[in-house]
Design a protein around this motif. Structure first.
Motif, PDB file in Angstrom:
ATOM      1  N   TRP A 426     -15.085  37.974  51.522  1.00  0.00           N
ATOM      2  CA  TRP A 426     -15.839  37.359  52.618  1.00  0.00           C
ATOM      3  C   TRP A 426     -16.973  38.257  53.121  1.00  0.00           C
ATOM      4  CZ3 TRP A 426     -10.724  36.174  55.702  1.00  0.00           C
ATOM      5  CH2 TRP A 426     -10.030  35.151  55.047  1.00  0.00           C
ATOM      6  N   LEU A 427     -16.729  39.581  53.102  1.00  0.00           N
ATOM      7  CA  LEU A 427     -17.723  40.540  53.622  1.00  0.00           C
ATOM      8  C   LEU A 427     -17.987  41.621  52.571  1.00  0.00           C
ATOM      9  CD1 LEU A 427     -16.175  41.027  57.188  1.00  0.00           C
ATOM     10  CD2 LEU A 427     -18.220  39.690  56.652  1.00  0.00           C
ATOM     11  N   PRO A 428     -18.624  41.269  51.485  1.00  0.00           N
ATOM     12  CA  PRO A 428     -18.810  42.252  50.403  1.00  0.00           C
ATOM     13  C   PRO A 428     -19.583  43.498  50.835  1.00  0.00           C
ATOM     14  CG  PRO A 428     -20.159  40.283  50.033  1.00  0.00           C
ATOM     15  CD  PRO A 428     -19.225  39.963  51.151  1.00  0.00           C
ATOM     16  N   GLU A 429     -20.434  43.344  51.850  1.00  0.00           N
ATOM     17  CA  GLU A 429     -21.231  44.489  52.298  1.00  0.00           C
ATOM     18  C   GLU A 429     -20.404  45.478  53.122  1.00  0.00           C
ATOM     19  OE1 GLU A 429     -21.326  41.543  55.652  1.00  0.00           O
ATOM     20  OE2 GLU A 429     -21.397  41.474  53.455  1.00  0.00           O
ATOM     21  N   ALA A 430     -19.182  45.106  53.513  1.00  0.00           N
ATOM     22  CA  ALA A 430     -18.373  45.975  54.372  1.00  0.00           C
ATOM     23  C   ALA A 430     -17.718  47.120  53.598  1.00  0.00           C
ATOM     24  CB  ALA A 430     -17.315  45.153  55.096  1.00  0.00           C
ATOM     25  N   GLY A 431     -17.668  47.009  52.275  1.00  0.00           N
ATOM     26  CA  GLY A 431     -17.163  48.108  51.458  1.00  0.00           C
ATOM     27  C   GLY A 431     -15.662  48.226  51.374  1.00  0.00           C
ATOM     28  N   PHE A 432     -14.930  47.129  51.575  1.00  0.00           N
ATOM     29  CA  PHE A 432     -13.478  47.191  51.411  1.00  0.00           C
ATOM     30  C   PHE A 432     -13.143  47.357  49.921  1.00  0.00           C
ATOM     31  CE2 PHE A 432     -13.755  45.018  55.526  1.00  0.00           C
ATOM     32  CZ  PHE A 432     -12.849  45.779  56.263  1.00  0.00           C
ATOM     33  N   PRO A 433     -12.132  48.160  49.591  1.00  0.00           N
ATOM     34  CA  PRO A 433     -11.820  48.420  48.177  1.00  0.00           C
ATOM     35  C   PRO A 433     -11.186  47.215  47.493  1.00  0.00           C
ATOM     36  CG  PRO A 433     -10.168  49.434  49.581  1.00  0.00           C
ATOM     37  CD  PRO A 433     -11.231  48.894  50.499  1.00  0.00           C
ATOM     38  N   ASP A 434     -11.240  47.235  46.174  1.00  0.00           N
ATOM     39  CA  ASP A 434     -10.628  46.185  45.356  1.00  0.00           C
ATOM     40  C   ASP A 434      -9.135  46.484  45.238  1.00  0.00           C
ATOM     41  OD1 ASP A 434      -9.874  44.315  43.507  1.00  0.00           O
ATOM     42  OD2 ASP A 434     -11.232  44.975  41.916  1.00  0.00           O
ATOM     43  N   THR A 523     -12.315  24.941  65.982  1.00  0.00           N
ATOM     44  CA  THR A 523     -11.468  25.671  65.031  1.00  0.00           C
ATOM     45  C   THR A 523     -11.715  27.175  65.141  1.00  0.00           C
ATOM     46  OG1 THR A 523     -11.615  23.807  63.511  1.00  0.00           O
ATOM     47  CG2 THR A 523     -10.906  25.921  62.582  1.00  0.00           C
ATOM     48  N   PRO A 524     -10.667  27.992  65.218  1.00  0.00           N
ATOM     49  CA  PRO A 524     -10.859  29.455  65.213  1.00  0.00           C
ATOM     50  C   PRO A 524     -11.524  29.909  63.905  1.00  0.00           C
ATOM     51  CG  PRO A 524      -8.618  28.871  65.864  1.00  0.00           C
ATOM     52  CD  PRO A 524      -9.253  27.617  65.357  1.00  0.00           C
ATOM     53  N   ARG A 525     -12.303  30.975  63.992  1.00  0.00           N
ATOM     54  CA  ARG A 525     -13.006  31.504  62.824  1.00  0.00           C
ATOM     55  C   ARG A 525     -12.751  33.010  62.726  1.00  0.00           C
ATOM     56  NH1 ARG A 525     -16.680  27.462  61.276  1.00  0.00           N
ATOM     57  NH2 ARG A 525     -17.769  28.879  59.858  1.00  0.00           N
ATOM     58  N   LEU A 526     -12.738  33.528  61.494  1.00  0.00           N
ATOM     59  CA  LEU A 526     -12.473  34.939  61.230  1.00  0.00           C
ATOM     60  C   LEU A 526     -13.675  35.579  60.548  1.00  0.00           C
ATOM     61  CD1 LEU A 526      -8.838  34.596  59.795  1.00  0.00           C
ATOM     62  CD2 LEU A 526      -9.525  34.918  62.178  1.00  0.00           C
ATOM     63  N   ALA A 527     -13.564  36.871  60.268  1.00  0.00           N
ATOM     64  CA  ALA A 527     -14.585  37.615  59.514  1.00  0.00           C
ATOM     65  C   ALA A 527     -15.963  37.440  60.138  1.00  0.00           C
ATOM     66  CB  ALA A 527     -14.595  37.189  58.052  1.00  0.00           C
ATOM     67  N   GLU A 528     -16.062  37.819  61.408  1.00  0.00           N
ATOM     68  CA  GLU A 528     -17.327  37.734  62.157  1.00  0.00           C
ATOM     69  C   GLU A 528     -17.848  36.303  62.227  1.00  0.00           C
ATOM     70  OE1 GLU A 528     -19.849  40.543  60.169  1.00  0.00           O
ATOM     71  OE2 GLU A 528     -18.974  42.266  61.215  1.00  0.00           O
ATOM     72  N   GLY A 529     -16.919  35.347  62.273  1.00  0.00           N
ATOM     73  CA  GLY A 529     -17.282  33.944  62.411  1.00  0.00           C
ATOM     74  C   GLY A 529     -17.670  33.259  61.120  1.00  0.00           C
ATOM     75  N   ARG A 530     -17.518  33.952  59.985  1.00  0.00           N
ATOM     76  CA  ARG A 530     -17.956  33.354  58.720  1.00  0.00           C
ATOM     77  C   ARG A 530     -16.940  32.389  58.118  1.00  0.00           C
ATOM     78  NH1 ARG A 530     -20.787  38.287  55.234  1.00  0.00           N
ATOM     79  NH2 ARG A 530     -21.786  39.336  57.001  1.00  0.00           N
TER      80      ARG A 530
END
Length: 593
Positions: A426-434, A523-530
């Motif tokens: 969802w947030l590829p720019e955030a740098g979470f590992p695979d 509806t609630p939204r996650l990942a900075e509203g995305r």
């Protein structure tokens, strides 16, 4: 060269003499029509005078790495569109012409040729780079990292590079020979004029096409056919032209090495294999103790013999040519080698060490004291107690073989992993590992192996220890962001916290009773509203009433029908006409109200 009916046929390829190539590049002195049979040399900048017609086969002979032999060899392949255009242009160099293409118009060609450096064996290049002292070159097409690493591993086995990948004195001598490092190592290993002449024969044989019609896996049969050819005797099984070419190549090698004597008329039984061991140290093989048709190679792989193998029963062999297959490679050419000679020439490759492995049958580690030649186990004895220092590596390998599911995953850790995987998407720019299975297995030594320190059983690893090991792949600040961007639980208008279910590649799911959402418009939204949550709206009995990502639309369009149907079934639960302003609750109404 051929002639007839006023036409002269001329070949043109790189192995012709300068005089023969010049004949193809000049007009015929007698004014005859010429037919030039050319290889890709005609794609160079030379102009063939008078050419008005090109007949293009659509194929070319190009170098490709042959894993069977360990060398790059010419293979017939389809040409690229760029080559086809260039060939057609030959017909129009001096006047209008014709190009006849011998392939279907529907056949699609690759736009460009793949660069040669991407498809050949790189041992010679790696040795050149080591000789220069640096690989900091600006390649037009950089060499593939995997192929270059494999080439350096081979050069270390050959003794051309040391452990720091610096060139050795032997490597400098190999480089000066200007041929493939495998052949250089063999030629330089020979002692005495007669043995050097025999090495020249072997260099010619392993590079050549098979001179025997019947095949077979004994390299000695090819050498005997060559020796008979030199004495004027020809076997019905042999190709005269093939043997003549091998003999010429061997003579050329003897001239280069200034060898004045001919090879022996009949070498000792292991002499061919002993020499080849210096060219193919990774393909020295020992007969399997339980299956005489299988051999374990020094590089750890297994190979098998043909059913009618001429070398069946040999305890040690060296395999200059084999065919790689899914389970065991197939031995195509081999020669016996003497174990005493190997111990004398390669003493550093014989070792004794303790090995700890996972016993799948007992589901436990076993310790063995092993005597080895490279990866070949010569003898194995029980070593008693498992050394914890080696156990962590063995347990890690066991997980690699058995799969990640053998680890003690808690449900909360599974969900934490899925939350990270979802955020990575969802947030590829955030740098979470695979944290996919493939990525975790590839990195087992980094994150899991330290957790096995001091343990000798798989089930000694606890849930908390696994959780700490996995979460160590993410720094503290990112762990905080996980809880912010993809929380495990969310507060709903009823005042309760409800769990969100995550699965990679799917939207997050919140299963909640409808009455707990009264007063919530959107509806609630996650990942900075995305990412909207998928709501599983449940009845008071926990049965699904509606699945939606549009809560507002549900209240406006669907809720009146749900209320009408459910009010009679669940009379003790609120079903207000106006869900927007109603008080959310997770309880039923008190009895009697």
């Amino acid at each position: 060269m051929g002639e007839g009916n006023g036409v002269v046929v001329l070949p043109l390829h790189g192995e012709l003499s300068i005089e023969q190539q010049s004949a193809a590049l000049q007009p015929d002195p007698h004014g005859r029509r010429r037919v030039v049979l050319a290889t890709n040399v005609a794609e160079s900048s030379v102009t063939l005078p008078g050419v008005r017609v090109v007949i293009d086969s659509g194929q070319a002979r190009e170098p490709r790495y042959d894993p069977n032999s360990g060398f790059s060899r010419l293979e017939t392949v389809n040409i690229s569109q760029a080559s086809a255009d260039q060939r057609a242009g030959r017909a129009g160099r001096v006047a209008e012409g014709w190009a006849w293409r011998l392939w279907p118009q529907s056949q699609r060609l690759e736009p460009q040729r793949r660069p040669e450096i991407a498809q050949v064996e790189l041992a010679a290049l790696a040795l050149e780079l080591a000789g220069w002292g640096s690989d900091d070159l600006r390649f037009v097409d950089p060499p593939p990292a995997g192929a270059l690493s494999a080439a350096r591993d081979l050069l270390q086995r050959l003794g051309a590079l040391d452990t720091t990948l610096a060139i050795t004195p032997l490597g400098k001598r190999m480089l000066a020979l200007g041929t493939h490092p495998r052949l250089s190592a063999m030629l330089l290993s020979a002692r005495g004029e007669e043995e050097r002449a025999l090495a020249c024969d072997l260099a010619a044989l392993v590079e050549a096409r098979d001179p025997l019609r019947s095949g077979g896996d004994a390299l000695a049969a090819r050498w005997r056919a060559l020796a008979a050819f030199r004495q004027g005797r020809m076997s019905a099984d042999a190709h005269r032209s093939g043997l003549a070419a091998i003999d010429a190549a061997a003579r050329q090698w003897r001239r280069r090495l200034r060898v004045e004597v001919p090879p022996p008329r009949e070498p000792e039984a292991h002499r061919l294999g002993d020499l080849l061991a210096h060219a193919f140290p990774d393909r020295i093989a020992r007969q399997h103790p339980l299956d005489p048709r299988r051999y374990q190679l020094a590089n750890g792989r297994m190979a098998r013999l043909f059913d009618d193998s001429a070398i069946f029963g040999e305890p040690w062999i060296v395999i200059p040519e084999l065919r790689f297959e899914a389970r065991d490679a197939l031995v195509l050419r081999a020669a016996p080698v003497d174990e005493h000679y190997l111990r004398q020439q390669f003493p550093q490759r014989f070792s004794s060490q303790d090995a700890v492995r996972w016993d799948a049958g007992k589901r436990a580690l076993s310790a063995q004291r092993e005597t080895r030649f490279d990866q070949i186990v010569l003898e194995s004895k029980p070593a008693g107690r498992v050394d914890p220092q080696h156990a962590a590596a063995a347990l890690t390998e066991a997980v690699r073989d058995l799969g990640l599911e053998v680890l003690p995953w808690s449900e909360s850790l599974r969900q934490w992993r899925e939350r990270v995987r979802c955020l990575q998407a969802w947030l590829p720019e955030a740098g979470f590992p695979d944290l996919s299975d493939e990525a975790l297995v590839d990195a087992l030594d980094d994150w899991l192996r330290p957790a096995f320190a001091g343990k000798t059983r798989l089930d000694a690893l606890g849930e908390d220890e696994l959780s700490d090991a996995l979460k160590s792949r993410i720094d503290w600040s990112q762990r905080q962001r996980i809880d912010q961007l993809a929380p495990a639980r969310i507060s709903v208008p009823s005042g309760m916290e409800r769990r969100i279910e995550y699965a990679h590649g799917q939207p997050p799911v919140l299963a909640v009773k409808l009455q707990e959402l009264f007063g919530l418009a959107d509806t609630p939204r996650l990942a900075e509203g995305r990412v909207p949550v998928t709501l599983h709206l449940l009845s008071p009995g926990g049965k699904p009433l509606q699945v939606t990502q549009d809560l507002r639309g549900f209240w406006e369009r669907t809720y009146p029908e749900v209320k009408k149907e459910m009010k009679g079934r669940y009379p003790r639960h609120p079903w207000p006409d106006d869900p927007w302003s109603a008080t959310a609750t997770h309880r039923a109404k008190p009895r009697g109200t």
